[in-house]
Design a protein around this motif. Structure first.
Motif, PDB file in Angstrom:
ATOM      1  N   VAL A 168       0.846  -1.200   0.000  1.00  0.00           N
ATOM      2  CA  VAL A 168       0.000   0.000   0.000  1.00  0.00           C
ATOM      3  C   VAL A 168       0.881   1.249   0.000  1.00  0.00           C
ATOM      4  CG1 VAL A 168      -1.646   1.367   1.353  1.00  0.00           C
ATOM      5  CG2 VAL A 168      -1.989  -1.090   1.087  1.00  0.00           C
ATOM      6  N   PHE A 169       0.575   2.169  -0.907  1.00  0.00           N
ATOM      7  CA  PHE A 169       1.240   3.471  -0.990  1.00  0.00           C
ATOM      8  C   PHE A 169       0.226   4.540  -0.607  1.00  0.00           C
ATOM      9  CE2 PHE A 169       3.273   0.668  -4.019  1.00  0.00           C
ATOM     10  CZ  PHE A 169       4.632   0.909  -3.833  1.00  0.00           C
ATOM     11  N   ALA A 184       4.659   7.134  11.322  1.00  0.00           N
ATOM     12  CA  ALA A 184       4.956   5.780  11.827  1.00  0.00           C
ATOM     13  C   ALA A 184       3.671   5.111  12.309  1.00  0.00           C
ATOM     14  CB  ALA A 184       5.971   5.864  12.961  1.00  0.00           C
ATOM     15  N   ALA A 185       2.843   5.871  13.019  1.00  0.00           N
ATOM     16  CA  ALA A 185       1.572   5.315  13.507  1.00  0.00           C
ATOM     17  C   ALA A 185       0.665   4.951  12.335  1.00  0.00           C
ATOM     18  CB  ALA A 185       0.879   6.322  14.423  1.00  0.00           C
ATOM     19  N   LEU A 186       0.678   5.803  11.307  1.00  0.00           N
ATOM     20  CA  LEU A 186      -0.168   5.541  10.131  1.00  0.00           C
ATOM     21  C   LEU A 186       0.310   4.292   9.387  1.00  0.00           C
ATOM     22  CD1 LEU A 186      -0.461   9.249   8.964  1.00  0.00           C
ATOM     23  CD2 LEU A 186      -2.368   7.808   9.783  1.00  0.00           C
ATOM     24  N   ALA A 187       1.621   4.172   9.214  1.00  0.00           N
ATOM     25  CA  ALA A 187       2.167   3.003   8.517  1.00  0.00           C
ATOM     26  C   ALA A 187       1.855   1.730   9.303  1.00  0.00           C
ATOM     27  CB  ALA A 187       3.669   3.173   8.315  1.00  0.00           C
ATOM     28  N   THR A 188       2.029   1.789  10.605  1.00  0.00           N
ATOM     29  CA  THR A 188       1.758   0.625  11.448  1.00  0.00           C
ATOM     30  C   THR A 188       0.276   0.281  11.414  1.00  0.00           C
ATOM     31  OG1 THR A 188       3.543   1.447  12.855  1.00  0.00           O
ATOM     32  CG2 THR A 188       2.222  -0.351  13.742  1.00  0.00           C
ATOM     33  N   GLY A 189      -0.563   1.317  11.460  1.00  0.00           N
ATOM     34  CA  GLY A 189      -2.013   1.109  11.435  1.00  0.00           C
ATOM     35  C   GLY A 189      -2.474   0.463  10.136  1.00  0.00           C
ATOM     36  N   LEU A 190      -1.954   0.940   9.003  1.00  0.00           N
ATOM     37  CA  LEU A 190      -2.337   0.349   7.707  1.00  0.00           C
ATOM     38  C   LEU A 190      -1.851  -1.092   7.638  1.00  0.00           C
ATOM     39  CD1 LEU A 190      -1.616   3.295   5.228  1.00  0.00           C
ATOM     40  CD2 LEU A 190      -3.862   2.325   5.809  1.00  0.00           C
ATOM     41  N   SER A 191      -0.643  -1.326   8.136  1.00  0.00           N
ATOM     42  CA  SER A 191      -0.074  -2.672   8.075  1.00  0.00           C
ATOM     43  C   SER A 191      -0.908  -3.656   8.908  1.00  0.00           C
ATOM     44  CB  SER A 191       1.373  -2.596   8.534  1.00  0.00           C
ATOM     45  OG  SER A 191       1.715  -3.691   9.276  1.00  0.00           O
ATOM     46  N   ALA A 192      -1.503  -3.157   9.996  1.00  0.00           N
ATOM     47  CA  ALA A 192      -2.335  -4.024  10.845  1.00  0.00           C
ATOM     48  C   ALA A 192      -3.577  -4.522  10.101  1.00  0.00           C
ATOM     49  CB  ALA A 192      -2.749  -3.278  12.115  1.00  0.00           C
ATOM     50  N   LEU A 193      -3.940  -3.844   8.997  1.00  0.00           N
ATOM     51  CA  LEU A 193      -5.089  -4.299   8.198  1.00  0.00           C
ATOM     52  C   LEU A 193      -4.710  -5.430   7.244  1.00  0.00           C
ATOM     53  CD1 LEU A 193      -6.736  -0.837   7.304  1.00  0.00           C
ATOM     54  CD2 LEU A 193      -7.490  -2.500   9.025  1.00  0.00           C
ATOM     55  N   GLY A 194      -3.418  -5.732   7.128  1.00  0.00           N
ATOM     56  CA  GLY A 194      -3.013  -6.882   6.308  1.00  0.00           C
ATOM     57  C   GLY A 194      -1.804  -6.734   5.408  1.00  0.00           C
ATOM     58  N   PRO A 195      -1.626  -5.596   4.722  1.00  0.00           N
ATOM     59  CA  PRO A 195      -0.526  -5.522   3.751  1.00  0.00           C
ATOM     60  C   PRO A 195       0.855  -5.664   4.390  1.00  0.00           C
ATOM     61  CG  PRO A 195      -1.749  -3.442   3.860  1.00  0.00           C
ATOM     62  CD  PRO A 195      -2.441  -4.372   4.766  1.00  0.00           C
ATOM     63  N   GLY A 196       1.722  -6.404   3.718  1.00  0.00           N
ATOM     64  CA  GLY A 196       3.065  -6.647   4.241  1.00  0.00           C
ATOM     65  C   GLY A 196       4.003  -5.468   4.022  1.00  0.00           C
ATOM     66  N   ASP A 197       3.739  -4.660   2.997  1.00  0.00           N
ATOM     67  CA  ASP A 197       4.558  -3.485   2.701  1.00  0.00           C
ATOM     68  C   ASP A 197       3.654  -2.258   2.714  1.00  0.00           C
ATOM     69  OD1 ASP A 197       6.085  -5.740   1.707  1.00  0.00           O
ATOM     70  OD2 ASP A 197       7.330  -4.324   0.590  1.00  0.00           O
ATOM     71  N   VAL A 198       3.911  -1.326   3.611  1.00  0.00           N
ATOM     72  CA  VAL A 198       3.161  -0.065   3.642  1.00  0.00           C
ATOM     73  C   VAL A 198       4.147   1.090   3.503  1.00  0.00           C
ATOM     74  CG1 VAL A 198       1.685   1.464   4.993  1.00  0.00           C
ATOM     75  CG2 VAL A 198       1.304  -1.009   5.061  1.00  0.00           C
ATOM     76  N   LEU A 199       3.877   1.983   2.557  1.00  0.00           N
ATOM     77  CA  LEU A 199       4.764   3.106   2.293  1.00  0.00           C
ATOM     78  C   LEU A 199       3.981   4.387   2.506  1.00  0.00           C
ATOM     79  CD1 LEU A 199       7.364   1.753   1.256  1.00  0.00           C
ATOM     80  CD2 LEU A 199       5.403   0.597   0.233  1.00  0.00           C
ATOM     81  N   VAL A 200       4.365   5.161   3.507  1.00  0.00           N
ATOM     82  CA  VAL A 200       3.734   6.462   3.733  1.00  0.00           C
ATOM     83  C   VAL A 200       4.684   7.531   3.195  1.00  0.00           C
ATOM     84  CG1 VAL A 200       2.869   8.079   5.463  1.00  0.00           C
ATOM     85  CG2 VAL A 200       2.392   5.625   5.701  1.00  0.00           C
ATOM     86  N   LYS A 201       4.217   8.257   2.159  1.00  0.00           N
ATOM     87  CA  LYS A 201       5.060   9.212   1.425  1.00  0.00           C
ATOM     88  C   LYS A 201       4.935  10.599   2.029  1.00  0.00           C
ATOM     89  CE  LYS A 201       2.517   8.039  -1.934  1.00  0.00           C
ATOM     90  NZ  LYS A 201       1.789   8.172  -3.208  1.00  0.00           N
ATOM     91  N   ARG A 202       6.077  11.297   2.129  1.00  0.00           N
ATOM     92  CA  ARG A 202       6.089  12.590   2.806  1.00  0.00           C
ATOM     93  C   ARG A 202       6.809  13.660   2.000  1.00  0.00           C
ATOM     94  NH1 ARG A 202       8.749  12.428   7.875  1.00  0.00           N
ATOM     95  NH2 ARG A 202       7.275  14.016   8.516  1.00  0.00           N
TER      96      ARG A 202
END
Ligand code: ATP
Length: 315
Positions: free
Chosen positions: A191-192, A208-226
């Motif tokens: 997820v990007f 970091a909280a957002l990336a961890t939160g998205l990852s908790a929904l299932g995806p193995g790779d989460v990329l939060v762009k800044r």
């Protein structure tokens, strides 16, 4: 079989050559743009094989899209020419040196008539990754059904699904997007998202909280762009903080699509997270230094140049 299969709506792009209000432009530069095809071009430039499909109108803009993508080496075998609706337009108004206003003319367009019968199941089953964006879920009900169909086909075949949330406020409300994107994130492997997009789906104050939160929904790779601050990723069970390159910004549009292309180009080659992030970041940097949504995307040689060039001129 292609490394990456992607699909969506690609539009003719019109842009004022000089900075200022669009109404004073006496001519406009013509090109193409679309999040998914931008990413397909980016992956192809990095040496991968990319296939894109979608609907284009039976008009000069549609032919511009197919010839431009073919010229970049993107495979188009399943693209449909729709004789009943026009190719959509996107206008980029360069309002100041760095401020750009994007306006879409896509209601009722050929691209938004994408439907499940357009989805090439066999092609998707052979891909190394299927890349989709939230835009396709928003352009029409039939496009949304095509998206669901493609994602299910990939999942059933064990093909990883990559999702760029790509929220477009002109197409749907934050509440509509949040609900739909939540179900898509749960079915995605990568997820990007920007921080703002991530907040449509999960709560969180910091990346970091957002990336961890998205990852908790299932995806193995989460990329939060800044943007110029780089990216925060949650991959392989841990957080990674990736700074951006310091580059002069000419046109910020397309950085996210470039980042996805860079990440996926290394993902399909089975390379480690650090390499994926490095290439993603370099691709994002190249994207913002050049006018156009995808024209600046790097080749492998360009990546090497960024790594090694200590000064401005390389001979
Ligand atoms: P887009 O404008 O295409 O919607 P986005 O908002 O999805 O982009 P950004 O966070 O702006 O995504 O950019 C993606 C990546 O591109 C960043 O993580 C960074 O690596 C790189 N990038 C973006 N802007 C800059 C910049 N000003 N300087 C250097 N790198 C940048």
């Amino acid at each position: 079989s292609p490394d990456l299969v992607t699909f969506g709506e690609t539009m003719a792009r019109l842009e004022n050559p000089a900075v200022g209000p669009m109404r004073h432009a006496r001519s406009l530069d013509l090109g193409i743009g679309g999040a998914e095809s931008n990413t397909a071009i980016g992956l192809a430039r990095l040496g991968g094989s990319a296939a894109w499909f979608g609907r284009v109108g039976d008009d000069e803009f549609g032919r511009l899209i197919t010839t431009s993508l073919a010229g970049e080496g993107v495979r188009l075998g399943h693209t449909v020419v729709d004789g009943t609706a026009p190719t959509a337009l996107l206008f980029k108004e360069r309002r100041s040196g760095t401020l750009t206003r994007v306006q879409y003319y896509r209601t009722g367009s050929a691209g938004s008539r994408l439907r499940p019968s357009d989805v090439p199941h066999d092609l998707i089953r052979t891909a190394r990754v299927l890349h989709v964006t939230g835009i396709t879920a928003a352009i029409s009900d039939t496009a949304r059904q095509a998206l669901d169909d493609a994602v299910e086909t990939a999942r059933d075949a064990g093909v990883p699904v990559s999702l760029d949330l790509n929220y477009r406020s002109a197409l749907w409300t934050p509440a509509e997007a949040g609900e739909c994107l939540h179900t898509l994130v749960k079915r995605a492997d990568l997820v990007f998202a920007t921080e703002q997009e991530a907040r449509l789906v999960v709560p969180g104050d910091d990346p970091a909280a957002l990336a961890t939160g998205l990852s908790a929904l299932g995806p193995g790779d989460v990329l939060v762009k800044r943007g110029a601050d780089g990216a925060v990723a949650f991959c392989e069970g841990r957080l990674h903080v990736q700074p951006a390159h310091r580059v002069p910004v000419v046109d910020p549009v397309g950085a996210g699509d470039a980042f996805a292309a860079g990440y996926l180009a290394e993902f399909v080659r089975g390379l480690p997270v650090a390499t994926r992030l490095a290439t993603a970041t370099a691709a994002g940097a190249y994207a913002v230094t050049v006018r156009g949504d995808w024209e600046g995307l790097p080749s492998r040689a360009d990546l090497e140049l960024l790594r090694t060039a200590g000064n401005d001129v390389t001979r």
